[in-house]
Design an enzyme around this catalytic site. Structure first.
Site, PDB file in Angstrom:
ATOM      1  N   LYS A 112      10.853   5.234 -11.340  1.00  0.00           N
ATOM      2  CA  LYS A 112      11.942   5.372 -10.643  1.00  0.00           C
ATOM      3  C   LYS A 112      13.380   4.680 -11.154  1.00  0.00           C
ATOM      4  O   LYS A 112      14.483   5.289 -10.821  1.00  0.00           O
ATOM      5  CB  LYS A 112      11.649   4.471  -8.843  1.00  0.00           C
ATOM      6  CG  LYS A 112      10.607   5.440  -8.269  1.00  0.00           C
ATOM      7  CD  LYS A 112      10.394   4.884  -6.868  1.00  0.00           C
ATOM      8  CE  LYS A 112       9.629   5.702  -6.130  1.00  0.00           C
ATOM      9  NZ  LYS A 112       8.853   5.373  -4.963  1.00  0.00           N
ATOM     10  N   LYS A 194       2.078  15.123  -8.597  1.00  0.00           N
ATOM     11  CA  LYS A 194       1.553  14.920  -7.138  1.00  0.00           C
ATOM     12  C   LYS A 194       2.576  15.387  -6.212  1.00  0.00           C
ATOM     13  O   LYS A 194       3.800  15.351  -6.478  1.00  0.00           O
ATOM     14  CB  LYS A 194       1.518  13.243  -6.851  1.00  0.00           C
ATOM     15  CG  LYS A 194       2.736  12.670  -6.827  1.00  0.00           C
ATOM     16  CD  LYS A 194       2.431  11.089  -6.315  1.00  0.00           C
ATOM     17  CE  LYS A 194       3.668  10.275  -6.223  1.00  0.00           C
ATOM     18  NZ  LYS A 194       3.703   9.044  -5.838  1.00  0.00           N
ATOM     19  N   LYS A 197       7.356  12.773  -1.652  1.00  0.00           N
ATOM     20  CA  LYS A 197       8.619  12.869  -0.984  1.00  0.00           C
ATOM     21  C   LYS A 197       9.683  12.702  -1.744  1.00  0.00           C
ATOM     22  O   LYS A 197      10.823  13.522  -1.416  1.00  0.00           O
ATOM     23  CB  LYS A 197       8.509  11.413   0.002  1.00  0.00           C
ATOM     24  CG  LYS A 197       7.719  11.564   1.314  1.00  0.00           C
ATOM     25  CD  LYS A 197       7.985  10.318   2.120  1.00  0.00           C
ATOM     26  CE  LYS A 197       6.903   9.301   1.657  1.00  0.00           C
ATOM     27  NZ  LYS A 197       6.471   8.426   2.773  1.00  0.00           N
TER      28      LYS A 197
HETATM   29  P1  TYM Z   1       4.077   6.000   0.529  1.00  0.00           P
HETATM   30  O1  TYM Z   1       4.877   5.991   1.905  1.00  0.00           O
HETATM   31  O2  TYM Z   1       4.683   6.650  -0.684  1.00  0.00           O
HETATM   32  O3  TYM Z   1       2.787   7.059   0.973  1.00  0.00           O
HETATM   33  C1  TYM Z   1       1.884   6.710   1.841  1.00  0.00           C
HETATM   34  C2  TYM Z   1       0.388   6.793   1.265  1.00  0.00           C
HETATM   35  O4  TYM Z   1       0.267   8.195   1.090  1.00  0.00           O
HETATM   36  C3  TYM Z   1      -0.472   8.384  -0.081  1.00  0.00           C
HETATM   37  N1  TYM Z   1      -0.052   9.418  -0.763  1.00  0.00           N
HETATM   38  C4  TYM Z   1      -0.674  10.425  -1.512  1.00  0.00           C
HETATM   39  N2  TYM Z   1      -1.972  10.576  -1.496  1.00  0.00           N
HETATM   40  C5  TYM Z   1      -2.531  11.816  -1.997  1.00  0.00           C
HETATM   41  N3  TYM Z   1      -1.788  12.517  -2.591  1.00  0.00           N
HETATM   42  C6  TYM Z   1      -0.307  12.419  -2.607  1.00  0.00           C
HETATM   43  N4  TYM Z   1       0.349  13.528  -3.174  1.00  0.00           N
HETATM   44  C7  TYM Z   1       0.252  11.278  -1.922  1.00  0.00           C
HETATM   45  N5  TYM Z   1       1.491  10.929  -1.572  1.00  0.00           N
HETATM   46  C8  TYM Z   1       1.323   9.886  -1.118  1.00  0.00           C
HETATM   47  C9  TYM Z   1       0.084   6.977  -1.018  1.00  0.00           C
HETATM   48  O5  TYM Z   1      -0.846   6.634  -2.074  1.00  0.00           O
HETATM   49  C10 TYM Z   1      -0.069   5.950   0.377  1.00  0.00           C
HETATM   50  O6  TYM Z   1      -1.310   5.559   0.493  1.00  0.00           O
HETATM   51  N6  TYM Z   1       3.839   1.613  -1.405  1.00  0.00           N
HETATM   52  C11 TYM Z   1       3.218   2.433  -0.528  1.00  0.00           C
HETATM   53  C12 TYM Z   1       3.602   1.522   0.964  1.00  0.00           C
HETATM   54  C13 TYM Z   1       3.115   0.116   1.078  1.00  0.00           C
HETATM   55  C14 TYM Z   1       1.514  -0.163   1.221  1.00  0.00           C
HETATM   56  C15 TYM Z   1       1.591  -1.480   1.520  1.00  0.00           C
HETATM   57  C16 TYM Z   1       0.443   0.680   1.131  1.00  0.00           C
HETATM   58  C17 TYM Z   1       3.654  -0.664   1.367  1.00  0.00           C
HETATM   59  N7  TYM Z   1       2.849  -1.950   1.673  1.00  0.00           N
HETATM   60  C18 TYM Z   1       0.449  -2.313   1.639  1.00  0.00           C
HETATM   61  C19 TYM Z   1      -0.771  -0.078   1.487  1.00  0.00           C
HETATM   62  C20 TYM Z   1      -0.907  -1.402   1.540  1.00  0.00           C
HETATM   63  C21 TYM Z   1       3.890   3.631  -0.397  1.00  0.00           C
HETATM   64  O7  TYM Z   1       5.052   3.838  -1.059  1.00  0.00           O
HETATM   65  O8  TYM Z   1       3.256   4.552   0.148  1.00  0.00           O
END
Ligand code: TYM
Length: 331
Positions: A112, A194, A197
């Site tokens: 990023k 992947k 968003k």
């Molecule tokens: P975020 O908001 O980007 O995504 C939320 C969850 O969706 C999963 N994900 C996917 N899984 C499979 N295939 C995909 N293409 C795909 N795109 C997204 C992500 O792995 C995630 O589980 N850093 C985290 C948010 C966070 C978090 C936490 C997660 C903040 N604090 C504590 C767990 C525990 C994030 O950006 O997820």
């Protein structure tokens, strides 16, 4: 009951199919078997520049979608990260035991920040440390996420162990819970990347709240592979394999069953059927999301109760961490 915590960012007007299949679906399952805490991580959503009004809206829409997808406030604790100040407080302490180089090795940060070097913030750099705080505050045993979060979970484990070694046992060391089959749903137009968003083109991503006809069209125009046979082969047929993965996950069937069903048939048949399955899946989700959004009083109440339950746990852990790190408790 083992404890589980996970989070999702309110950075778009809709979650996408990867968020659901990679993460939220497992959250729904785990509320039955675990003491479950799920969090809309708005603090994480301001690391890349944002619009305040959109953020507030998206936080509500995120909570409504999570309920619509099956989270049940009677079975889990659903809350908004900024409602629980302990996250930021523990984040600071953990940032003081994280190496600068260690944080710099996080690939999401590297990706990023490389794309927007001149607007990269310190918050984006410390993002994974705040994520570690989210998890460690709840003494989580497991963290259900997609594959892209694996490295952040490794950092979380390292920080927990380091803190415990330096200052005495304080945090449970959590493990990532990543289901192999759905850990990485790929971009429909670029099936080696992947579904994302921030990075996918509009046609590469199925948004749960978009017009269902639009989703159907995207499935039908998904990039498939040369050849005509429907086979599961991530290396050589990533496009078809991704469609099979989505199909199997949404219908609770195995890939083998699907291969048998589509034996001798073409990509067109598979896409047409999957388009219908996706439409049937999103329609009721959209209806329920709308209904929750039309009742802001209910949503606010769910989130207020969630914050209170979350704080009861987080404040105990933070007090222990403060004690162990050597802060003087106020008289
Ligand atoms: P975020 O908001 O980007 O995504 C939320 C969850 O969706 C999963 N994900 C996917 N899984 C499979 N295939 C995909 N293409 C795909 N795109 C997204 C992500 O792995 C995630 O589980 N850093 C985290 C948010 C966070 C978090 C936490 C997660 C903040 N604090 C504590 C767990 C525990 C994030 O950006 O997820």
């Amino acid at each position: 009951r083992p404890r589980v915590l996970s989070g999702i960012q309110p950075t778009a007007d809709s979650f996408h199919l990867g968020n659901y299949l990679g993460a939220v679906r497992n959250w729904v399952a785990m509320q039955e078997t675990h003491d479950a805490y799920y969090c809309v991580v708005d603090l994480h959503a301001i690391t890349m520049g944002h619009d305040p009004i959109a953020l507030r809206n998206r936080t509500r829409i995120s909570a409504a979608q999570l309920l619509a997808l099956g989270l049940d406030p009677e079975r889990c604790t659903l809350f908004v990260q900024s409602h629980v100040p302990e996250h930021a407080q523990l984040g600071w302490v953990l940032s003081c035991i994280t190496g600068f180089g260690e944080a710099g090795r996080m690939v999401q940060f590297k990706d990023k920040s490389a794309k927007a070097a001149d607007t990269t913030t310190v918050g984006l750099f410390t993002y994974p440390i705040l994520q570690a705080a989210d998890i460690l505050l709840y003494q989580a045993d497991q963290v259900p996420v997609g594959e892209d979060q694996r490295q952040h979970l490794e950092l979380t484990r390292d920080l927990a162990q380091r803190f415990n070694t330096r200052y005495g046992p304080t945090f449970r060391v959590p493990s990532a819970f990543i289901l192999r089959d759905t850990a990485k749903i790929t971009d429909l137009q670029d099936p080696t990347a992947k579904m994302s968003k921030s990075a996918s083109s509009p046609n590469g991503i199925i948004e749960l709240l978009e017009e269902p006809a639009r989703s159907a069209k995207k499935i039908k125009s998904a990039v498939t592979d040369t050849g005509r046979e429907i086979l599961y082969d991530e290396e050589n047929k990533p496009g078809v394999s991704n469609l099979l993965t989505i199909y199997a996950a949404l219908t609770m069937r195995t890939i083998d069953e699907l291969l048998e069903q589509y034996d001798g048939r073409g990509y067109g048949d598979l896409k047409k059927d999957l388009a219908e399955i996706v439409v049937e899946f999103v329609k009721p989700v959209q209806e329920r999301t709308r209904a929750y959004l039309e009742d802001p009083g209910y949503l606010d109440k769910v989130l207020a109760i969630g914050a209170e339950k979350a704080r009861a746990v987080a404040s105990v852990t933070l007090a222990e961490a403060y004690q162990n790190v050597g802060f003087l408790s106020p008289a």
